[in-house]
Design an enzyme around this catalytic site. Structure first.
Site, PDB file in Angstrom:
ATOM      1  N   ARG A  39       0.829  -1.223   0.000  1.00  7.72           N
ATOM      2  CA  ARG A  39       0.000   0.000   0.000  1.00  7.72           C
ATOM      3  C   ARG A  39       0.859   1.267   0.000  1.00  7.72           C
ATOM      4  O   ARG A  39       0.460   2.270  -0.597  1.00  7.72           O
ATOM      5  CB  ARG A  39      -0.939  -0.009   1.203  1.00  7.72           C
ATOM      6  CG  ARG A  39      -2.085  -0.962   0.953  1.00  7.72           C
ATOM      7  CD  ARG A  39      -3.102  -0.889   2.034  1.00  7.72           C
ATOM      8  NE  ARG A  39      -4.339  -1.482   1.576  1.00  7.72           N
ATOM      9  CZ  ARG A  39      -5.261  -2.001   2.368  1.00  7.72           C
ATOM     10  NH1 ARG A  39      -5.084  -2.001   3.667  1.00  7.72           N
ATOM     11  NH2 ARG A  39      -6.362  -2.492   1.865  1.00  7.72           N
ATOM     12  N   LYS A 202     -18.619 -13.667   3.480  1.00 12.83           N
ATOM     13  CA  LYS A 202     -19.524 -12.584   3.889  1.00 12.83           C
ATOM     14  C   LYS A 202     -20.696 -12.465   2.916  1.00 12.83           C
ATOM     15  O   LYS A 202     -20.784 -11.523   2.128  1.00 12.83           O
ATOM     16  CB  LYS A 202     -18.769 -11.261   3.956  1.00 12.83           C
ATOM     17  CG  LYS A 202     -17.733 -11.227   5.058  1.00 12.83           C
ATOM     18  CD  LYS A 202     -17.168  -9.822   5.188  1.00 12.83           C
ATOM     19  CE  LYS A 202     -15.731  -9.832   5.658  1.00 12.83           C
ATOM     20  NZ  LYS A 202     -14.752  -9.549   4.612  1.00 12.83           N
ATOM     21  N   GLY A 351      -9.051  -7.718  -0.940  1.00 15.60           N
ATOM     22  CA  GLY A 351      -9.257  -8.589   0.222  1.00 15.60           C
ATOM     23  C   GLY A 351      -8.601  -9.950   0.107  1.00 15.60           C
ATOM     24  O   GLY A 351      -7.456 -10.071  -0.331  1.00 15.60           O
ATOM     25  N   GLY A 374     -13.294  -3.451  -0.489  1.00 14.67           N
ATOM     26  CA  GLY A 374     -14.585  -2.818  -0.219  1.00 14.67           C
ATOM     27  C   GLY A 374     -14.873  -1.723  -1.232  1.00 14.67           C
ATOM     28  O   GLY A 374     -15.987  -1.616  -1.762  1.00 14.67           O
TER      29      GLY A 374
HETATM   30  P1  AMP Z   1     -14.617 -12.893   2.321  1.00 12.03           P
HETATM   31  O1  AMP Z   1     -13.959 -11.892   3.223  1.00 12.03           O
HETATM   32  O2  AMP Z   1     -16.087 -12.799   2.274  1.00 12.03           O
HETATM   33  O3  AMP Z   1     -13.978 -12.875   0.935  1.00 12.03           O
HETATM   34  O4  AMP Z   1     -14.304 -14.324   2.957  1.00 12.03           O
HETATM   35  C1  AMP Z   1     -13.021 -14.872   2.976  1.00 12.03           C
HETATM   36  C2  AMP Z   1     -12.965 -15.977   3.976  1.00 12.03           C
HETATM   37  O5  AMP Z   1     -13.950 -16.949   3.664  1.00 12.03           O
HETATM   38  C3  AMP Z   1     -11.638 -16.711   3.987  1.00 12.03           C
HETATM   39  O6  AMP Z   1     -11.058 -16.572   5.249  1.00 12.03           O
HETATM   40  C4  AMP Z   1     -12.021 -18.154   3.696  1.00 12.03           C
HETATM   41  O7  AMP Z   1     -11.286 -19.098   4.453  1.00 12.03           O
HETATM   42  C5  AMP Z   1     -13.471 -18.209   4.078  1.00 12.03           C
HETATM   43  N1  AMP Z   1     -14.193 -19.297   3.410  1.00 12.03           N
HETATM   44  C6  AMP Z   1     -14.313 -19.483   2.098  1.00 12.03           C
HETATM   45  N2  AMP Z   1     -15.010 -20.610   1.846  1.00 12.03           N
HETATM   46  C7  AMP Z   1     -15.334 -21.153   3.032  1.00 12.03           C
HETATM   47  C8  AMP Z   1     -16.057 -22.304   3.428  1.00 12.03           C
HETATM   48  N3  AMP Z   1     -16.550 -23.150   2.539  1.00 12.03           N
HETATM   49  N4  AMP Z   1     -16.224 -22.527   4.754  1.00 12.03           N
HETATM   50  C9  AMP Z   1     -15.697 -21.671   5.649  1.00 12.03           C
HETATM   51  N5  AMP Z   1     -15.008 -20.566   5.348  1.00 12.03           N
HETATM   52  C10 AMP Z   1     -14.814 -20.311   4.053  1.00 12.03           C
END
Ligand code: AMP
Length: 396
Positions: A39, A202, A351, A374
């Protein structure tokens, strides 16, 4: 009105105040060590431009972490000041605080051209977009520059309110320019087929962007924990996988829309009986009650890779599974490889997808890796960002 960029400004003998996103990860044990300087490195073009084009002084501002409006030296910008000084080959003076009286004195002295204000978020007024705080910051300078793309979706004093005090003297930096050019390739008449891949955990946060994407994409591939509410909404069993009732209702709503035919869901999974336990191949959509899905399976990888192969524009946000654990990283890494092998314009939306692409070692093969997860998602959803709108039009 078009956005004015820093290379359109007359900087001769001006004091410039510039907002960057120096929110870098610090080492947990040694808070003086920066774990990833990307960054700060991304800000150097704009900083060097300002310093080489006649500015008298440059005042840098940023936030770091979430000190919640209190002075907490765990979130000091001291390591940033040290790193910047090494990169600029010049002194970088760190102020006591953003409202420190000494700043005015520093501005009258000939030495020390670069001043870094201490963490903006030590002041609660930053995140509440307090007008007096924004005005106090504005008083230091003649020209305002915003190059904090990662914070452009925030309506904060240093990204938003401050614009009121720089009528026709507010400019965007080169990082914002690069990010907006890349985002335009997916949000304005993308080359087709346009494929979006959305994963991660999320779900409720990303539902709005899914709705927006379904209007413009030709194909939407869903993976990660995002997939289970959709599978459940379609009547499949998801066992113990991450899946809230609220997300299932949101998924049901999306599946009822005309555009739902563009959605692809996993046809198999890699799962386990517990979070991060032994990996098992589940060769169908249904997941039995004692299992949870933790990655997409090999047939899904094949299906998604074939859609990626035909695409001309690809947007990726969110990993396909629990990729931090090597046993459940295969789906994410294979999707990264499919993107790397494609000739399409590939945009990685910040992210965890960025960590995943870095983990795959294929980052250099992507067309653009956004510095703001974001911010880039909000831009795709709404077509603009408050920090950028304020630069263009002021606050009214
Ligand atoms: P996000 O910030 O929404 O992009 O989520 C990212 C996080 O989702 C990462 O830490 C992944 O390990 C988690 N993740 C992705 N797929 C799964 C899953 N099937 N079960 C649990 N955690 C997950």
């Amino acid at each position: 009105m078009a956005l004015s960029y820093i290379d359109q400004a007359d900087l001769t003998d001006k004091v410039v105040i510039a907002r960057f996103d120096f929110n870098v990860p610090l080492d947990k044990e040694d808070k003086s060590k920066i774990n990833d300087t990307t960054r700060i490195d991304n800000a150097l073009d704009t900083i060097n431009y300002i310093l080489e084009n006649g500015a008298k002084k440059l005042i840098l501002m940023s936030h770091l972490g979430r000190p919640k409006g209190e002075r907490n030296m765990d979130y000091s910008l001291e390591p940033v000041a040290t790193y910047l000084a090494s990169q600029l080959n010049d002194d970088v003076i760190l102020s006591e605080s953003c409202t420190d009286r000494g700043i005015k004195t520093l501005l009258t002295l000939n030495e020390s051209k670069v001043i870094l204000l201490e963490n903006l978020r030590f002041h609660p007024e930053e995140t509440t977009n307090d007008r007096s705080f924004a005005q106090a910051l504005s008083k230091y300078a003649d020209i305002y520059v915003n190059d904090a793309f990662g914070a452009a979706h925030r309506k904060h004093a240093s990204t938003y309110g401050i614009n009121e005090f720089f009528n026709k003297k507010a400019y965007a930096g080169f990082l914002i320019k690069k990010e907006l050019e890349a985002l335009a390739k997916v949000s304005e008449s993308p080359k087709r087929p346009f494929v979006a891949i959305v994963g991660g955990a999320k779900v409720s946060d990303k539902i709005k962007i899914i709705e927006r994407l379904l209007v413009s994409v030709d194909s939407l591939l869903i993976g990660g924990a995002m997939a289970y509410p959709f599978l459940m909404a379609k009547g499949f069993n998801v066992g113990k996988s991450l899946c809230s009732d609220e997300d299932v209702s949101l998924a049901k709503k999306i599946l009822k829309e005309k555009t739902a035919g563009k959605i692809s869901l996993p046809v198999d999974h890699i799962g386990s009986t517990e979070f991060g336990g032994e990996a098992t191949n589940i060769d169908k959509e249904d997941i039995s009650d004692d299992f949870m899905g933790l990655d997409i399976g090999p047939r899904t990888v094949e299906l998604y890779s074939s859609k990626i192969k035909d695409a001309q524009t690809i947007l990726w946000n969110g990993p396909m599974g629990l990729f931090e654990n090597d046993d459940f990283a295969n789906g994410t890494l294979k999707i990264a490889k499919a993107l790397a092998d494609s000739n399409a314009f590939t945009l990685i939306g910040g992210g965890d997808s960025v960590s995943a692409v870095n983990k795959s070692g294929l980052a250099s093969k992507m067309s653009h890796i956004s510095t703001g997860g974001g911010a880039s998602l909000e831009f795709i959803e709404k077509g603009s960002l408050p920090g950028i709108q304020a630069l263009k039009f002021g606050l009214n």
